[in-house]
Enzyme design. Sequence first.
Site, short mmCIF file in Angstrom:
data_model
loop_
_atom_site.label_atom_id
_atom_site.label_comp_id
_atom_site.label_asym_id
_atom_site.label_seq_id
_atom_site.Cartn_x
_atom_site.Cartn_y
_atom_site.Cartn_z
CE LYS A 1 0.87 1.18 4.49
NZ LYS A 1 1.65 2.39 4.90
CG MET B 1 11.17 -6.87 6.58
SD MET B 1 12.05 -8.01 7.67
CE MET B 1 11.44 -7.48 9.27
N GLY C 1 7.52 1.20 4.88
CA GLY C 1 6.35 2.07 4.89
C GLY C 1 5.31 1.71 3.85
CB ILE C 2 5.08 -0.23 0.92
CG1 ILE C 2 6.25 -1.21 1.03
CG2 ILE C 2 5.55 1.06 0.28
CD1 ILE C 2 6.88 -1.55 -0.32
N GLY C 3 3.72 -1.41 4.08
CA GLY C 3 2.76 -2.32 4.70
C GLY C 3 3.06 -3.80 4.62
CB SER D 1 0.15 -6.56 3.35
OG SER D 1 -0.61 -7.05 2.27
CG ASP E 1 -0.67 0.76 8.57
OD1 ASP E 1 -1.41 1.67 8.98
OD2 ASP E 1 0.47 0.95 8.12
#
Length: 291
Positions: free
Chosen positions: A19, A103, A106-108, A112, A144
Amino acid sequence: MTSATIPAHAELILPAPAKLNLMLHILGRRADGYHQLQTLFQFLDHGDELGFSVRQDGEIRLHTPIDGVPHASNLIVRAAKRLQEASGTTLGADIWLDKRLPMGGGIGGGSSDAATTLLGLDHLWHTRLGEDRLAEIGLALGADVPVFVRGRAAFAEGVGELLTPVELEEPWFLVAVPQVFVSTAEVFGAPELTRDTPPIKVRSLLAGGGRNDCQPVVEKRYPEVRNALILLNKFVSARLTGTGACIFGSFPNRDDADKVARQLPGTLPSFVAQGRNISMLHRRLQALAKK
């Protein structure tokens, strides 16, 4: 289709999409230390992949551990065990992870993976707890996780758990990955972090408002991110996603994004992906439900 990491005999293979936080405003800090925020999530058609098979002995076995992450604290394992507890099932699972997302990016990635585990095992175990209950379980694992459980682009408020679905354009994104791990705790604990941004209405946001309040802190403390932003800004308006380290720029088509990607140095890995208002995970689950 299986990867080199996930065996052909896995019963279910599901994506765990990345994300982007297209903006992130920090409104204040609560008494419990958590921050009140507003953010806009959109999914990407790129991410990790997980494979699952049912075990009859109740054990949760992750066959692809992540270096430096103890088994018991891995979000995938924790999600599976939380689902066992919530549902009362006696079943277990073999789980394989094909890790593609960085890791601390900041893209989940971890969130996820946890959401895909909840939804995947809810399907395989026939526990059928429903999206609301799974999102509740997910929130206990991370702020998140619920947005990945819901699977829809959303305007998020509170600590990130109050979600309003939104319809966004679905541009192509170039996501660059500075080779540094950014500590979310450090960023949110920074004295210089802006914590008094006025609330914004979602309609104002969709008209083009918004910024990332974490970006100045990350640029100051992580020169690798600052230098990557300077570089990408030569080609496109670039921004940090979440607390980073990943940064992104948007393009109207894939060709334009690919052209810029080819001009980035090998020391700055990147990938091109399209924004999605419905996550790849939910598209896959919807297809399974029709079979």
